[in-house]
Design a protein around this motif. Structure first.
Motif, PDB file in Angstrom:
ATOM      1  N   UNK A 159       0.833  -1.200   0.000  1.00 60.92           N
ATOM      2  CA  UNK A 159       0.000   0.000   0.000  1.00 60.92           C
ATOM      3  C   UNK A 159       0.872   1.256   0.000  1.00 60.92           C
ATOM      4  N   UNK A 160       0.509   2.214  -0.840  1.00 60.07           N
ATOM      5  CA  UNK A 160       1.260   3.472  -0.938  1.00 60.07           C
ATOM      6  C   UNK A 160       0.317   4.672  -0.846  1.00 60.07           C
ATOM      7  N   UNK A 161      -0.806   4.487  -0.161  1.00 62.81           N
ATOM      8  CA  UNK A 161      -1.792   5.578  -0.097  1.00 62.81           C
ATOM      9  C   UNK A 161      -1.493   6.599   0.995  1.00 62.81           C
ATOM     10  N   UNK A 162      -0.689   6.223   1.978  1.00 60.55           N
ATOM     11  CA  UNK A 162      -0.454   7.116   3.125  1.00 60.55           C
ATOM     12  C   UNK A 162       0.089   8.488   2.707  1.00 60.55           C
ATOM     13  N   UNK A 163       1.100   8.576   1.841  1.00 52.13           N
ATOM     14  CA  UNK A 163       1.587   9.922   1.459  1.00 52.13           C
ATOM     15  C   UNK A 163       0.500  10.769   0.810  1.00 52.13           C
ATOM     16  N   UNK A 164      -0.375  10.147   0.007  1.00 62.45           N
ATOM     17  CA  UNK A 164      -1.446  10.904  -0.648  1.00 62.45           C
ATOM     18  C   UNK A 164      -2.464  11.387   0.385  1.00 62.45           C
ATOM     19  N   UNK A 165      -2.747  10.544   1.377  1.00 63.45           N
ATOM     20  CA  UNK A 165      -3.671  10.972   2.435  1.00 63.45           C
ATOM     21  C   UNK A 165      -3.104  12.169   3.205  1.00 63.45           C
ATOM     22  N   UNK A 166      -1.834  12.076   3.540  1.00 68.45           N
ATOM     23  CA  UNK A 166      -1.200  13.179   4.283  1.00 68.45           C
ATOM     24  C   UNK A 166      -1.211  14.458   3.449  1.00 68.45           C
ATOM     25  N   UNK A 167      -0.846  14.338   2.176  1.00 74.54           N
ATOM     26  CA  UNK A 167      -0.838  15.514   1.307  1.00 74.54           C
ATOM     27  C   UNK A 167      -2.244  16.092   1.154  1.00 74.54           C
ATOM     28  N   UNK A 168      -3.249  15.210   1.058  1.00 76.18           N
ATOM     29  CA  UNK A 168      -4.627  15.685   0.945  1.00 76.18           C
ATOM     30  C   UNK A 168      -5.077  16.433   2.181  1.00 76.18           C
ATOM     31  N   UNK A 169      -4.723  15.893   3.347  1.00 80.53           N
ATOM     32  CA  UNK A 169      -5.094  16.560   4.604  1.00 80.53           C
ATOM     33  C   UNK A 169      -4.421  17.918   4.705  1.00 80.53           C
ATOM     34  N   UNK A 170      -3.125  17.966   4.389  1.00 84.37           N
ATOM     35  CA  UNK A 170      -2.379  19.223   4.498  1.00 84.37           C
ATOM     36  C   UNK A 170      -2.926  20.271   3.524  1.00 84.37           C
ATOM     37  N   UNK A 171      -3.157  19.856   2.273  1.00 89.76           N
ATOM     38  CA  UNK A 171      -3.637  20.809   1.268  1.00 89.76           C
ATOM     39  C   UNK A 171      -5.028  21.317   1.617  1.00 89.76           C
ATOM     40  N   UNK A 172      -5.917  20.426   2.053  1.00 89.54           N
ATOM     41  CA  UNK A 172      -7.280  20.849   2.393  1.00 89.54           C
ATOM     42  C   UNK A 172      -7.275  21.772   3.613  1.00 89.54           C
ATOM     43  N   UNK A 173      -6.504  21.401   4.627  1.00 92.22           N
ATOM     44  CA  UNK A 173      -6.424  22.254   5.811  1.00 92.22           C
ATOM     45  C   UNK A 173      -5.841  23.623   5.470  1.00 92.22           C
TER      46      UNK A 173
END
Length: 334
Positions: free
Chosen positions: A306-320
């Motif tokens: 699984x390689x979704x963690x970096x995308x989740x982190x980037x999504x959270x940071x960008x949205x916040x």
């Protein structure tokens, strides 16, 4: 990254929704400009309307859209190749203990260097691998059946005994039988654990005659048998072309110096026939590097993780960041 690198690529379709939101935002901005231009008295508009916002007003929306796109990629389940230790494999180390291993072209001797490197190889293998040891000269014998106990293998390597002649084929056949025995003992699994033979030798076969390839005990016959069983043989040609040993003459009681050059073509063909790899080494450093390479190949396998963690982190940071920018810039959410 291709669609085959995603566990659920259907989620990538949501990127169209994100794109539609971006287009909708642009259309809304253009519509707002048209409404402003309907005022005929521009001087009055400039007095009653607030100062025209700058281009930075688009940053919050852009960041939120980037965050949504990152969440979309994460939902699609991206995967990546990752190296993990094998938890189920068999390796048999087949060591040549013919008299040619007394040669001192590799200091202090071929045998002593082979023993040191062999023990380091045993120590460095991942815990999930069963390691066995076969020694061969005129005949072959199993010194250690494949086991996870590295100490047993290292102790056996310390007590190798040299003998006359070189029956390379016997060494390979004995290793194959050892692997088969372990598979029968384990049982239960649909397929036997992956296996490999690591053959370290310094010279050509003498039993049977190296040129008699039709002999059923020939090394090439053994290599083909290993190929049929799906067990590759990694061969290591160890020594130099100028190595010699002193052989006692039983008739005269004197000794004679006999050349014992390595036979690269012979060992290379064994590797090719079995589907394995061929290596050469003429020093402890080179032999250690070869074993390090084999440890990496044998001890680990590549899987998709699984390689979704970096995308989740980037999504959270960008949205916040987008929401934060909207509150700071406009005092309200976009």
């Amino acid at each position: 990254m291709s669609l085959t690198d995603f566990a659920s690529p259907i989620w990538l379709m949501f990127a169209l929704v994100v794109a539609a939101l971006g287009v909708g935002y642009l259309l809304a901005q253009r519509r707002r400009q048209r409404h402003m231009l309907r005022f005929s008295n521009m001087e009055l508009l400039e007095r009653v309307a607030p100062r025209r916002p700058g281009p930075w007003r688009h940053v919050p929306v852009a960041l939120i859209l980037v965050g949504l796109l990152c969440f979309t990629i994460a939902a699609a389940g991206p995967t990546k190749a990752q190296k993990v230790p094998r938890n189920r494999a068999t390796v048999v180390l087949v060591m040549d203990v013919s008299l040619s291993m007394e040669a001192t072209d590799v200091k202090p001797s071929r045998l002593e260097v082979a023993e040191e490197a062999g023990k380091a190889f045993a120590e460095g293998l991942t815990p999930g691998i069963n390691l066995g040891l076969v020694a061969f000269a005129g005949t072959a014998s199993v010194l250690v059946s494949p086991t996870a106990n590295r100490e047993a293998t290292k102790a056996a390597i310390d007590h190798l005994q040299l003998s006359e002649r070189t029956a390379t084929g016997e060494g390979i056949f004995t290793a194959l039988q050892s692997i088969q025995t372990l598979g029968d003992v384990l049982g239960g699994a649909e397929t036997p654990p992956p296996a490999r033979i690591v053959l370290m030798s310094d010279g050509k076969q003498t039993v049977p005659d190296d040129k008699d390839e039709s002999n059923p005990r020939h090394a090439f016959t053994a290599a083909r048998a290993a190929k049929d069983k799906g067990i590759p043989i990694s061969t290591i040609s160890f020594g130099t072309s100028w190595g010699t040993v002193e052989i006692p003459d039983q008739d005269t009681g004197s000794t004679q110096r006999v050349p014992v050059p390595v036979d690269d073509p012979f060992l290379k063909k064994i590797a090719e026939l079995s589907g394995g790899q061929f290596f050469t080494a003429s020093s402890l450093e080179e032999l250690t590097k070869v074993y390090d390479t084999l440890e990496e190949q044998i001890g680990y396998e590549m899987t998709r993780g699984d390689a979704s963690r970096p995308w989740l982190i980037l999504g959270i940071v960008a949205t916040a960041a987008g929401l934060g920018a909207a509150l700071l810039y406009r005092q309200r959410l976009p």
